[in-house]
Scaffold this motif. Structure first.
Motif, PDB file in Angstrom:
ATOM      1  N   GLY A  79       0.846  -1.196   0.000  1.00  0.00           N
ATOM      2  CA  GLY A  79       0.000   0.000   0.000  1.00  0.00           C
ATOM      3  C   GLY A  79       0.876   1.239   0.000  1.00  0.00           C
ATOM      4  N   TYR A  80       0.261   2.362  -0.311  1.00  0.00           N
ATOM      5  CA  TYR A  80       1.026   3.602  -0.406  1.00  0.00           C
ATOM      6  C   TYR A  80       1.587   4.053   0.939  1.00  0.00           C
ATOM      7  CZ  TYR A  80      -0.516   3.866  -5.167  1.00  0.00           C
ATOM      8  OH  TYR A  80      -0.719   3.585  -6.486  1.00  0.00           O
ATOM      9  N   HIS A  81       0.929   3.694   2.015  1.00  0.00           N
ATOM     10  CA  HIS A  81       1.394   4.093   3.335  1.00  0.00           C
ATOM     11  C   HIS A  81       1.750   2.886   4.187  1.00  0.00           C
ATOM     12  CE1 HIS A  81       0.254   8.146   2.339  1.00  0.00           C
ATOM     13  NE2 HIS A  81      -0.944   7.716   1.997  1.00  0.00           N
ATOM     14  N   GLY A  82       1.807   1.716   3.574  1.00  0.00           N
ATOM     15  CA  GLY A  82       2.100   0.486   4.313  1.00  0.00           C
ATOM     16  C   GLY A  82       3.584   0.325   4.582  1.00  0.00           C
ATOM     17  N   ALA A  83       3.874  -0.251   5.716  1.00  0.00           N
ATOM     18  CA  ALA A  83       5.270  -0.527   6.062  1.00  0.00           C
ATOM     19  C   ALA A  83       5.656  -1.876   5.469  1.00  0.00           C
ATOM     20  CB  ALA A  83       5.440  -0.553   7.569  1.00  0.00           C
ATOM     21  N   SER A  84       6.795  -1.917   4.855  1.00  0.00           N
ATOM     22  CA  SER A  84       7.278  -3.154   4.251  1.00  0.00           C
ATOM     23  C   SER A  84       8.308  -3.783   5.173  1.00  0.00           C
ATOM     24  CB  SER A  84       7.902  -2.854   2.890  1.00  0.00           C
ATOM     25  OG  SER A  84       8.392  -4.022   2.305  1.00  0.00           O
ATOM     26  N   GLY A  85       8.198  -5.084   5.368  1.00  0.00           N
ATOM     27  CA  GLY A  85       9.158  -5.796   6.196  1.00  0.00           C
ATOM     28  C   GLY A  85      10.411  -6.130   5.408  1.00  0.00           C
ATOM     29  N   GLU A  86      11.204  -7.018   5.954  1.00  0.00           N
ATOM     30  CA  GLU A  86      12.410  -7.480   5.270  1.00  0.00           C
ATOM     31  C   GLU A  86      12.029  -8.138   3.948  1.00  0.00           C
ATOM     32  OE1 GLU A  86      15.833  -7.464   6.113  1.00  0.00           O
ATOM     33  OE2 GLU A  86      15.141  -5.949   7.538  1.00  0.00           O
TER      34      GLU A  86
END
Length: 168
Positions: A79-86
């Motif tokens: 998502g545009y404001h989602g945090a991405s993990g490793e």
């Protein structure tokens, strides 16, 4: 993805595409003599994609190698404001250098996912290991059906070429 781009160093390599009706599957690539590696960052494809590293054996880094170690990582769109993990390692292993080239076949690519391919020299001979991402099958089918018909292609190629022999 921005970190992957920022981590790239060395000499930029040219890219071209085949068998794609639009400019979706694309990327950038570099080779770095000091790191003894090549990196490709690519994305924009659903389904099967092939990354061809043409003339890799003519570079100073990979001169006369018969196998290379390849690690493919995926960074999924959250998502545009989602945090991405490793990043997830989706494939890793040894690939043969055939006629100076390496072909890396990626199955089940997602259009909204970026992929980083890291290539290094190796003395290993173990073949690649493909890791499957667990996705809900119904969700996957719905996603594919939502694509315009002209985007549903069986196979495309991203070709990374060394246009001149590297002295790097």
């Amino acid at each position: 993805v921005f970190k992957w781009y920022g981590d790239m160093s060395g000499k930029a390599l040219s890219l071209s595409t085949e068998n794609t009706p639009f400019d979706g599957f694309y990327g950038l690539a570099s080779i770095d003599k000091s790191k003894q590696s090549a990196t490709v960052v690519a994305g924009g494809n659903d389904g099967k994609g092939i990354i061809n590293l043409n003339s890799i054996a003519s570079t100073a880094v990979f001169k006369n190698v018969t196998n290379v170690h390849v690690k493919v990582e995926a960074s999924y769109f959250t998502g545009y404001h989602g945090a991405s993990g490793e990043p997830e390692v989706v494939m890793e292993g040894v690939f043969p250098v055939i006629d100076g080239n390496v072909e890396i076949e990626l199955d089940n690519m997602l259009f909204s996912t970026a992929y980083r391919v890291t290539v290094t020299k190796t003395a290993e001979t173990k073949k690649e290991e493909r890791k499957k991402r667990r996705e809900d099958e119904a969700e996957e089918k719905a996603r594919i059906r939502s694509l315009p018909e002209e985007c549903r292609i069986e196979e495309i190629n991203l070709i990374v070429s060394q246009t001149m022999k590297s002295t790097d």
